[in-house]
Design a protein around this motif. Structure first.
Motif, mmCIF file in Angstrom:
data_model
loop_
_atom_site.group_PDB
_atom_site.id
_atom_site.type_symbol
_atom_site.label_atom_id
_atom_site.label_comp_id
_atom_site.label_asym_id
_atom_site.label_seq_id
_atom_site.Cartn_x
_atom_site.Cartn_y
_atom_site.Cartn_z
ATOM 1 N N GLU A 172 13.937 -0.369 3.147
ATOM 2 C CA GLU A 172 14.043 0.752 2.207
ATOM 3 C C GLU A 172 12.675 1.040 1.597
ATOM 4 O O GLU A 172 12.014 0.133 1.091
ATOM 5 N N PRO A 173 12.241 2.289 1.601
ATOM 6 C CA PRO A 173 10.874 2.631 1.193
ATOM 7 C C PRO A 173 10.494 2.204 -0.215
ATOM 8 O O PRO A 173 9.356 1.892 -0.473
ATOM 9 N N ASP A 174 11.456 2.156 -1.157
ATOM 10 C CA ASP A 174 11.029 1.862 -2.522
ATOM 11 C C ASP A 174 10.980 0.380 -2.848
ATOM 12 O O ASP A 174 10.615 -0.011 -3.940
ATOM 13 N N THR A 203 8.093 7.835 1.980
ATOM 14 C CA THR A 203 9.173 7.936 2.977
ATOM 15 C C THR A 203 8.621 8.032 4.391
ATOM 16 O O THR A 203 9.310 7.713 5.353
ATOM 17 N N THR A 204 7.398 8.504 4.515
ATOM 18 C CA THR A 204 6.770 8.509 5.858
ATOM 19 C C THR A 204 5.365 7.953 5.733
ATOM 20 O O THR A 204 4.769 7.979 4.650
ATOM 21 N N VAL A 205 4.823 7.483 6.862
ATOM 22 C CA VAL A 205 3.452 6.969 6.831
ATOM 23 C C VAL A 205 2.487 8.108 7.173
ATOM 24 O O VAL A 205 2.859 9.069 7.832
ATOM 25 N N SER A 206 1.267 7.957 6.697
ATOM 26 C CA SER A 206 0.268 8.992 7.005
ATOM 27 C C SER A 206 -1.005 8.286 7.474
ATOM 28 O O SER A 206 -1.336 7.193 7.017
ATOM 29 N N GLU A 207 -1.718 8.947 8.366
ATOM 30 C CA GLU A 207 -2.899 8.312 8.947
ATOM 31 C C GLU A 207 -3.972 8.012 7.896
ATOM 32 O O GLU A 207 -4.771 7.105 8.065
ATOM 33 N N SER A 208 -3.969 8.797 6.806
ATOM 34 C CA SER A 208 -5.016 8.593 5.795
ATOM 35 C C SER A 208 -4.866 7.222 5.116
ATOM 36 O O SER A 208 -5.810 6.721 4.508
ATOM 37 N N ASP A 209 -3.676 6.603 5.235
ATOM 38 C CA ASP A 209 -3.475 5.281 4.619
ATOM 39 C C ASP A 209 -4.226 4.184 5.376
ATOM 40 O O ASP A 209 -4.479 3.113 4.834
ATOM 41 N N LEU A 210 -4.549 4.464 6.628
ATOM 42 C CA LEU A 210 -5.116 3.401 7.481
ATOM 43 C C LEU A 210 -6.423 2.831 6.947
ATOM 44 O O LEU A 210 -6.672 1.637 7.055
ATOM 45 N N VAL A 211 -7.261 3.699 6.343
ATOM 46 C CA VAL A 211 -8.571 3.213 5.893
ATOM 47 C C VAL A 211 -8.436 2.174 4.781
ATOM 48 O O VAL A 211 -9.358 1.394 4.547
ATOM 49 N N LEU A 251 0.819 -1.215 0.000
ATOM 50 C CA LEU A 251 0.000 0.000 0.000
ATOM 51 C C LEU A 251 0.854 1.267 0.000
ATOM 52 O O LEU A 251 0.551 2.245 -0.676
ATOM 53 N N LEU A 252 1.946 1.248 0.778
ATOM 54 C CA LEU A 252 2.733 2.473 0.961
ATOM 55 C C LEU A 252 3.986 2.516 0.083
ATOM 56 O O LEU A 252 4.831 3.388 0.280
ATOM 57 N N LYS A 253 4.076 1.599 -0.875
ATOM 58 C CA LYS A 253 5.326 1.459 -1.661
ATOM 59 C C LYS A 253 5.872 2.826 -2.103
ATOM 60 O O LYS A 253 5.165 3.638 -2.685
ATOM 61 N N LEU A 262 5.672 -1.681 11.220
ATOM 62 C CA LEU A 262 5.733 -2.749 10.217
ATOM 63 C C LEU A 262 6.255 -2.241 8.877
ATOM 64 O O LEU A 262 6.865 -2.986 8.123
ATOM 65 N N TYR A 263 6.003 -0.977 8.576
ATOM 66 C CA TYR A 263 6.451 -0.443 7.288
ATOM 67 C C TYR A 263 7.957 -0.179 7.283
ATOM 68 O O TYR A 263 8.660 -0.553 6.352
ATOM 69 N N HIS A 264 8.447 0.441 8.329
ATOM 70 C CA HIS A 264 9.835 0.929 8.292
ATOM 71 C C HIS A 264 10.891 -0.094 8.692
ATOM 72 O O HIS A 264 12.066 0.140 8.441
ATOM 73 N N PHE A 265 10.469 -1.184 9.355
ATOM 74 C CA PHE A 265 11.497 -2.112 9.865
ATOM 75 C C PHE A 265 11.127 -3.576 9.637
ATOM 76 O O PHE A 265 9.954 -3.937 9.685
ATOM 77 N N ASP A 266 12.180 -4.386 9.445
ATOM 78 C CA ASP A 266 12.027 -5.839 9.597
ATOM 79 C C ASP A 266 12.477 -6.136 11.012
ATOM 80 O O ASP A 266 13.454 -5.552 11.494
ATOM 81 N N TRP A 267 11.777 -7.061 11.660
ATOM 82 C CA TRP A 267 12.056 -7.320 13.073
ATOM 83 C C TRP A 267 12.606 -8.723 13.245
ATOM 84 O O TRP A 267 12.089 -9.664 12.645
#
Ligand code: HEM
Length: 504
Positions: free
Chosen positions: A500-502, A341-349, A336-338, A460-465
């Motif tokens: 990496e974001p891309d 660089t940053t997440v936004s709350e509007s993506d949640l829906v 969804l966020l491919k 979950l978007y920015h890191f592998d754990w």
């Protein structure tokens, strides 16, 4: 020191005599009632010994399996009814909601809340209805929760930066620490604004309030004993703690007054400014005084902060133990966020699986496993048993959430179970009530979820754990710490690897 022995014996004999008399009076009053079943109470301590050795929600689950889904225990002086089924909780929280809409308030909580002020522990009545209305309409409305979106986004971006910094120097991330900090920072900024000079000291005192408000203490178990009240250190601690927190609020209120920052549309105001505006306008039938405001603000902190960090830490714990679920949740978020660089709350829906993960976390680990206790306001019949007036009533939501009668494979973390059912946490599905139900249901649900959803999506978007080298997923420590909110006993430590974001 031998000369002290007779005095000590006399002292304890008086206490025992006083407590026995009050229990005897109570037994006589219940003579004609059809009480729920339960273990036979011992003199003085009642059934307190039944709770020794495991955490209350677990001990109560065991007792309900032996005695039934409505159970009566004598905990110190107070008859306490435990509900652990859909039928019993539906009758308590909906059918007879108004009869169970009060809270029991012991001596410690009475002191901490300045005599039962605020929302969470005030008795059912005109005052509670009034502050609850302010809370729903002014403080925690959807519009207000939306107005705090920039704060949430800024704070999760700070979180990402901090994790990057620690991860690049090869350190483990202590999820307990970073999530507690995130929850505290969001709560401080939304509730009292960003002008707070020493938030850590204040947050520490609030933590003490939560600790003092939970757990069993002699003085709260035997509230009618003036002797215990006289000698209790806990009550002095509660007074000291409340004074410190209230002094802190005095300072903040002075600053707010000097700034006089009231905006016309009310958007962007922190909750304290909203309450001060209501106080100054003085148009309410029941005016809010400054102590009411302090009590409401404390409720916002104690209700909001720990529930958020606890939910997030359990969610990450379950995800790291369940590789399949982690992959599926991360794939959804990253597709969804491919490229962002940053997440936004509007993506949640646009997310679906992430919401199921949060639901499943709240089923297995409701932050308040016993909700917040209710008090029976008039003798009332529930699933065929009489609940005496004055009894404390507890719904064991933790046990209901793991009951094989209602859930397939109840101990397994399977978010998919919610994809094919309409079961939701909005207070009408009685097998799943992490926010409670009825008149006293949590008013902060939207606020709490907004924080949890954004933070989890970000992690979950920015890191592998990854787990530390030698720890296997099945060996992750799952023990719970005691307290009114049930946290993980040992902090979750993980390696974070930057994503990496891309790349999807
Ligand atoms: C994951 C987040 C949260 C969970 C799981 C949660 C859970 C609960 C539960 C179980 C209750 C008792 C309901 C009942 O008696 O039926 C409650 C009450 C309450 N919660 Fe929450 N809560 C959360 C977040 C929040 C937030 C963010 C706030 C405020 C900022 C808040 C403020 C309150 C208050 C004031 C009450 C008392 C309501 C009353 O007695 O009328 N909660 N919460």
């Amino acid at each position: 020191m031998d000369f002290l022995l007779p005095y000590t014996l006399i002292f304890f004999s008086i206490i025992i005599l006083l407590l026995s008399t009050s229990l005897l009076k109570q037994r006589t009053a219940f003579k004609n009632l059809r009480l729920p079943p339960g273990p036979w109470p011992l003199p003085i301590i009642g059934n307190l010994h039944c709770l020794i050795g495991s955490l209350p929600h677990r001990a109560l689950q065991d007792l309900s399996q032996q005695y039934g889904s409505l159970l009566l225990l004598q905990l110190g002086e107070t008859p306490t009814v435990i509900a652990s089924s859909i039928e019993a909780s539906r009758e308590i929280l909906t059918t007879h909601d108004v009869k169970f809409a009060s809270r029991p308030i012991g001596p410690t909580i009475r002191i901490l809340t300045g005599g039962g002020k605020g929302i969470a522990f005030s008795s059912y009545g005109e005052y509670w209805r009034h502050v609850r209305k302010i809370c729903i309409v002014e403080l925690l409305s959807n519009k207000r929760v939306q107005s705090f979106r920039p704060i949430r986004e800024e704070e999760v971006n700070n979180l990402v930066r901090n994790i990057y910094a620690s991860a690049s120097s090869g350190q483990f991330i202590n999820l307990h620490e970073v999530l507690t900090m995130l929850a505290n920072d969001i709560t401080v900024k939304t509730v009292i604004g960003s002008k707070c000079k020493d938030p850590d000291v204040f947050v520490k005192e609030l933590d003490n309030i939560v600790k003092l408000a939970s757990g069993f203490s002699l003085v709260d178990l035997y509230p009618s004993s003036w002797l215990l009240r006289l000698i209790s250190k806990r009550l002095d601690d509660a007074k000291r703690c409340r004074e410190k927190v209230y002094q802190f609020f005095d300072g903040i209120i002075r600053q707010q007054r000097e700034r006089k920052s009231t905006r016309g549309d009310g958007v962007g105001e922190d909750l304290l400014s909203v309450l001060l505006r209501i106080h100054d306008e003085d148009t309410e039938q029941i005016p809010l005084d400054i102590d009411d405001i302090k009590a409401i603000i404390s409720d916002m902190f104690t209700g909001g902060s720990e529930t958020m960090s606890t939910t997030l830490e359990w969610a990450m714990t379950e995800l790291i133990r369940n590789h399949r679920v982690m992959r599926k949740a991360q794939t959804e978020v990253r597709e969804l966020l491919k490229g962002c660089t940053t997440v936004s709350e509007s993506d949640l829906v646009r997310l679906n699986y992430l919401h199921l993960v949060i639901k499943e976390t709240l089923r297995l680990h409701p932050p308040l496993p016993l909700l917040v206790p209710r008090q029976c306001r008039e003798t009332c019949r529930i699933i065929g048993y009489d609940i005496p007036k004055g009894a404390t009533v507890i719904v064991n939501m933790w046990a209901i959430g793991r009951d094989p009668q209602y859930w397939e494979d109840p101990e397994e973390f399977k978010p998919e179970r919610f994809a094919t059912s309409n079961v939701d946490f909005r207070g009408t599905d009685f097998q799943f009530l992490p926010f409670g139900s009825g008149r006293r249901m949590c008013p902060g649900m939207s606020f709490g979820l907004a924080n949890v959803e954004l933070a989890l999506m970000t992690l979950l978007y920015h890191f592998d754990w990854k787990l530390p080298g030698d720890v296997k997923p099945e060996d992750v420590e799952m023990s719970e710490a005691p307290g009114i909110t049930v946290r993980k006993k040992t902090p979750l430590l993980l390696h974070a690897v930057r994503h990496e974001p891309d790349s999807a």
